[in-house]
Design an enzyme around this catalytic site. Structure first.
Site, PDB file in Angstrom:
ATOM      1  N   HIS A  10       0.856  -1.269   0.034  1.00  0.00           N
ATOM      2  CA  HIS A  10       0.053   0.025   0.130  1.00  0.00           C
ATOM      3  C   HIS A  10       0.945   1.296  -0.120  1.00  0.00           C
ATOM      4  CE1 HIS A  10      -3.796   2.438   0.991  1.00  0.00           C
ATOM      5  NE2 HIS A  10      -2.864   3.056   1.567  1.00  0.00           N
ATOM      6  N   GLU A  11       1.747   1.281   1.213  1.00  0.00           N
ATOM      7  CA  GLU A  11       2.506   2.633   1.006  1.00  0.00           C
ATOM      8  C   GLU A  11       3.699   2.721  -0.184  1.00  0.00           C
ATOM      9  OE1 GLU A  11       1.789   4.623   2.816  1.00  0.00           O
ATOM     10  OE2 GLU A  11       0.504   3.621   4.365  1.00  0.00           O
TER      11      GLU A  11
ATOM     12  N   CYS B 228      -5.332  -3.644  -7.803  1.00  0.00           N
ATOM     13  CA  CYS B 228      -6.449  -4.327  -8.802  1.00  0.00           C
ATOM     14  C   CYS B 228      -5.858  -3.706 -10.118  1.00  0.00           C
ATOM     15  CB  CYS B 228      -7.570  -3.472  -8.381  1.00  0.00           C
ATOM     16  SG  CYS B 228      -7.766  -1.683  -8.791  1.00  0.00           S
TER      17      CYS B 228
ATOM     18  N   HIS C 167       1.625   4.240  -2.836  1.00  0.00           N
ATOM     19  CA  HIS C 167       1.489   5.836  -2.599  1.00  0.00           C
ATOM     20  C   HIS C 167       2.861   6.469  -3.164  1.00  0.00           C
ATOM     21  CE1 HIS C 167      -2.202   6.178  -0.888  1.00  0.00           C
ATOM     22  NE2 HIS C 167      -1.847   5.626   0.492  1.00  0.00           N
TER      23      HIS C 167
ATOM     24  N   CYS D  56      -8.699  -4.241  -3.284  1.00  0.00           N
ATOM     25  CA  CYS D  56      -7.601  -3.612  -3.911  1.00  0.00           C
ATOM     26  C   CYS D  56      -6.528  -3.174  -2.551  1.00  0.00           C
ATOM     27  CB  CYS D  56      -7.760  -2.394  -4.812  1.00  0.00           C
ATOM     28  SG  CYS D  56      -6.158  -1.571  -5.207  1.00  0.00           S
TER      29      CYS D  56
ATOM     30  N   CYS E 262      -5.167   0.272 -10.598  1.00  0.00           N
ATOM     31  CA  CYS E 262      -4.364   0.744 -10.024  1.00  0.00           C
ATOM     32  C   CYS E 262      -2.938   0.023 -10.638  1.00  0.00           C
ATOM     33  CB  CYS E 262      -4.300   0.386  -8.587  1.00  0.00           C
ATOM     34  SG  CYS E 262      -5.436   1.366  -7.502  1.00  0.00           S
TER      35      CYS E 262
END
Ligand SMILES: [Zn+2]
Ligand SMILES: [Zn+2]
Length: 184
Positions: A134-135, A169, A138, A150, A172
């Site tokens: 996740h990070e 997903c 970003h 996702c 993304c």
């Protein structure tokens, strides 16, 4: 290259599992992952808030960014067992800054025991992998995704983290690929 570093005491098997997962995932996108030397906790002692007994997450990012430049990495991801927070939030699982090319995740709130559940090493490691993915998303310019499966979906609580898959997903993933083409 994505540089993965532990900050202070973090179980070696967590670093290994996260390194292997993001290593094989990002290798398919053309970015190798390397595990660097552990950073001493006192690099980040000015992030400590004694009233909250927590560490202000954003203060981890500039030193990690500096390390990124020294090591000529595309991104640096720090993993810590310290408890992180941000202004206005009780805690954060992690945070990232695309401009700095840096992210940090905390394992402090990922253990099932923290929620009154039985210890589960596999689940603990799976959560750490999701936060790392996740990070890093970003760092490479992805925002939050409305798809709850996702890995870029926002985690308000650990339940949100558990619903997610550990990967991006298709939407993304497409954006990530495009962003990386510009960057690499
Ligand atoms: Zn996020
Ligand atoms: Zn998505």
């Amino acid at each position: 290259m994505i540089l993965l570093v532990s900050i202070g005491m973090v179980e070696g098997r967590v670093i290994k599992a996260v390194g292997e997962f993001i290593g094989s995932y990002y290798a398919s996108l053309g970015i190798p992952v390397a595990v660097g030397d552990s950073l001493p906790e006192n690099w980040f002692s000015d992030a400590y808030n004694p009233l909250r007994r927590q560490y202000l997450g954003r203060k981890f990012l500039p030193p990690l960014s500096k390390l990124r430049m020294e090591k000529k990495a595309h991104a640096v991801l720090g993993i810590t067992s310290l408890d992180l927070y941000e202004e206005g939030l009780n805690f954060v699982f992690g945070l990232a800054h695309a401009g700095l090319g840096a992210a940090v995740i905390s394992t402090f709130r990922l253990r099932p025991e923290s929620y009154g559940d039985a210890p589960d090493e596999g689940l603990f490691i799976e959560r750490a992998i999701k936060e790392a993915m996740h990070e890093l998303g970003h760092v490479f310019g992805l925002g939050h995704c409305p798809d709850e499966r996702c890995v870029m979906h926002f985690s308000n609580s650990i339940l949100d983290t558990d619903i997610k898959e550990p990967v991006y997903c298709p939407v993304c993933f497409g954006r990530l690929k495009k962003n990386l083409e510009v960057e690499l």
